[in-house]
Scaffold this motif. Sequence first.
Motif, PDB file in Angstrom:
ATOM      1  N   LEU A  68       0.708  -1.763  -0.214  1.00 54.28           N
ATOM      2  CA  LEU A  68      -0.132  -0.701   0.095  1.00 54.28           C
ATOM      3  C   LEU A  68       0.413   1.178  -0.089  1.00 54.28           C
ATOM      4  N   VAL A  69       1.770   1.318   1.030  1.00 57.48           N
ATOM      5  CA  VAL A  69       2.391   2.050   0.814  1.00 57.48           C
ATOM      6  C   VAL A  69       3.752   2.663  -0.324  1.00 57.48           C
ATOM      7  N   TRP A  70       3.932   1.771  -1.257  1.00 58.22           N
ATOM      8  CA  TRP A  70       4.809   1.320  -2.336  1.00 58.22           C
ATOM      9  C   TRP A  70       3.684   1.918  -2.975  1.00 58.22           C
ATOM     10  N   LYS A  71       2.585   1.720  -2.977  1.00 55.72           N
ATOM     11  CA  LYS A  71       1.776   1.767  -4.742  1.00 55.72           C
ATOM     12  C   LYS A  71       1.369   3.480  -4.404  1.00 55.72           C
ATOM     13  N   GLU A  72       1.194   3.584  -3.228  1.00 60.53           N
ATOM     14  CA  GLU A  72       0.757   5.356  -2.575  1.00 60.53           C
ATOM     15  C   GLU A  72       1.611   6.434  -3.053  1.00 60.53           C
ATOM     16  N   LEU A  73       3.327   6.130  -3.171  1.00 58.98           N
ATOM     17  CA  LEU A  73       4.649   6.620  -3.566  1.00 58.98           C
ATOM     18  C   LEU A  73       4.950   6.447  -4.440  1.00 58.98           C
ATOM     19  N   GLY A  74       4.483   5.554  -5.730  1.00 55.94           N
ATOM     20  CA  GLY A  74       4.278   5.764  -7.066  1.00 55.94           C
ATOM     21  C   GLY A  74       5.553   4.416  -7.600  1.00 55.94           C
ATOM     22  N   GLY A  75       6.160   4.059  -6.433  1.00 58.64           N
ATOM     23  CA  GLY A  75       6.667   2.677  -6.448  1.00 58.64           C
ATOM     24  C   GLY A  75       7.909   3.297  -6.016  1.00 58.64           C
ATOM     25  N   PHE A  76       9.065   2.602  -6.092  1.00 61.50           N
ATOM     26  CA  PHE A  76      11.041   2.885  -5.749  1.00 61.50           C
ATOM     27  C   PHE A  76      11.588   3.832  -6.623  1.00 61.50           C
ATOM     28  N   ASN A  77      11.295   5.000  -5.483  1.00 57.45           N
ATOM     29  CA  ASN A  77      12.032   6.539  -5.548  1.00 57.45           C
ATOM     30  C   ASN A  77      12.046   7.493  -4.507  1.00 57.45           C
ATOM     31  N   GLU A  78      12.460   8.709  -4.989  1.00 52.61           N
ATOM     32  CA  GLU A  78      13.253   9.136  -4.053  1.00 52.61           C
ATOM     33  C   GLU A  78      12.287   9.720  -2.458  1.00 52.61           C
ATOM     34  N   LEU A  86      13.085   2.091   6.125  1.00 50.11           N
ATOM     35  CA  LEU A  86      12.510   1.513   7.675  1.00 50.11           C
ATOM     36  C   LEU A  86      12.173  -0.465   7.720  1.00 50.11           C
ATOM     37  N   TYR A  87      10.897  -0.184   6.370  1.00 51.94           N
ATOM     38  CA  TYR A  87      10.555  -1.530   6.719  1.00 51.94           C
ATOM     39  C   TYR A  87      11.539  -2.561   6.333  1.00 51.94           C
ATOM     40  N   ALA A  88      12.052  -2.657   5.159  1.00 55.26           N
ATOM     41  CA  ALA A  88      13.380  -2.810   5.194  1.00 55.26           C
ATOM     42  C   ALA A  88      14.600  -3.802   6.154  1.00 55.26           C
ATOM     43  N   GLY A  89      14.606  -3.086   7.074  1.00 53.51           N
ATOM     44  CA  GLY A  89      15.426  -2.913   7.853  1.00 53.51           C
ATOM     45  C   GLY A  89      14.776  -3.993   9.285  1.00 53.51           C
ATOM     46  N   GLN A  90      13.341  -2.920   9.442  1.00 57.02           N
ATOM     47  CA  GLN A  90      12.984  -3.451  10.649  1.00 57.02           C
ATOM     48  C   GLN A  90      12.349  -5.306   9.625  1.00 57.02           C
ATOM     49  N   THR A 122       7.989   0.557  14.514  1.00 56.87           N
ATOM     50  CA  THR A 122       7.631   1.500  15.189  1.00 56.87           C
ATOM     51  C   THR A 122       7.390   2.400  14.285  1.00 56.87           C
ATOM     52  N   ALA A 123       8.932   3.290  14.019  1.00 60.09           N
ATOM     53  CA  ALA A 123       9.333   3.878  13.358  1.00 60.09           C
ATOM     54  C   ALA A 123       8.497   3.561  12.162  1.00 60.09           C
ATOM     55  N   THR A 124       8.785   2.595  11.255  1.00 53.89           N
ATOM     56  CA  THR A 124       8.330   2.590  10.254  1.00 53.89           C
ATOM     57  C   THR A 124       6.264   2.873  10.322  1.00 53.89           C
ATOM     58  N   ALA A 125       5.860   2.301  11.048  1.00 54.06           N
ATOM     59  CA  ALA A 125       4.243   2.585  10.901  1.00 54.06           C
ATOM     60  C   ALA A 125       3.377   3.901  11.483  1.00 54.06           C
ATOM     61  N   ALA A 126       4.837   4.900  11.984  1.00 51.52           N
ATOM     62  CA  ALA A 126       5.288   5.899  11.734  1.00 51.52           C
ATOM     63  C   ALA A 126       5.643   6.729  11.131  1.00 51.52           C
ATOM     64  N   SER A 127       6.117   6.753  10.239  1.00 49.63           N
ATOM     65  CA  SER A 127       6.656   6.928   8.928  1.00 49.63           C
ATOM     66  C   SER A 127       5.237   6.787   7.519  1.00 49.63           C
ATOM     67  N   TRP A 128       4.899   5.479   8.103  1.00 47.99           N
ATOM     68  CA  TRP A 128       3.791   5.057   7.158  1.00 47.99           C
ATOM     69  C   TRP A 128       2.332   6.066   7.132  1.00 47.99           C
ATOM     70  N   TYR A 129       2.029   6.464   8.867  1.00 44.27           N
ATOM     71  CA  TYR A 129       0.596   6.794   8.659  1.00 44.27           C
ATOM     72  C   TYR A 129       0.152   8.400   7.895  1.00 44.27           C
ATOM     73  N   ASN A 130       0.705   9.003   7.528  1.00 46.59           N
ATOM     74  CA  ASN A 130       0.917  10.179   6.773  1.00 46.59           C
ATOM     75  C   ASN A 130       0.447   9.820   5.286  1.00 46.59           C
ATOM     76  N   ILE A 131       0.982   8.410   4.886  1.00 51.65           N
ATOM     77  CA  ILE A 131       1.033   7.913   3.392  1.00 51.65           C
ATOM     78  C   ILE A 131       0.226   7.540   3.406  1.00 51.65           C
ATOM     79  N   ASN A 132      -0.353   6.266   4.657  1.00 54.34           N
ATOM     80  CA  ASN A 132      -1.719   5.433   3.803  1.00 54.34           C
ATOM     81  C   ASN A 132      -1.649   5.152   5.408  1.00 54.34           C
ATOM     82  N   ARG A 133      -2.996   5.614   5.889  1.00 56.18           N
ATOM     83  CA  ARG A 133      -3.096   5.261   7.423  1.00 56.18           C
ATOM     84  C   ARG A 133      -3.633   3.684   7.493  1.00 56.18           C
ATOM     85  N   THR A 134      -4.008   2.627   6.448  1.00 55.63           N
ATOM     86  CA  THR A 134      -4.426   1.754   6.858  1.00 55.63           C
ATOM     87  C   THR A 134      -3.311   0.927   7.109  1.00 55.63           C
TER      88      THR A 134
END
Length: 164
Positions: A68-78, A86-90, A122-134
């Motif tokens: 969902l995050v990948w799609k919302e941000l338009g794929g792998f990009n800046e 963060l997701y990959a790290g966790q 936790t940092a991953t979820a927080a960074s995702w909150y303003n991108i895609n709350r689901t």
Amino acid sequence: MEVVPAWAPAVGFTLLPHAGGFLGSTITKKEIPAWYQTLQKPSWCPPNWVFAPVWGTLYTSMGYSSYLVWKELGGFNEKSVVPLGLYAGQLALNWAWTPVFFGAHKMGWGLVTLLLTTGTATATAASWYNINRTAAYLMVPYLAWLTMASALNYRIWKDNPSKK
């Protein structure tokens, strides 16, 4: 002509976390009867049969969230470097716990790995909150389970000093 079907990224992202879980399960299956069963565990420790379905559900949920995050941000990009990094790290930390705890029998280092996983998740979820709350909300059960797993790992480590 479409090279990758539209559904393929959703399936790939959803299944990716299961890869490490599957590899880890080969270690776990061997170590449960040989080592883990010999450890003193708290009364609130879930029965062994609970772990596979819980992890299967959590891996599916976090994998789909990452899609969902990948799609919302338009794929792998800046824009996706930090939230997906963060997701990959966790996820890497998550996968590392099994070889540390079950494979090497390093209960203290297992706890360190779990705490790092929890912090990064936790940092991953927080960074995702303003991108895609689901996506962020789908991480909440995982965070709850990591909290319980950390407490369990701590108790096992403290209650089995001779098994270190």
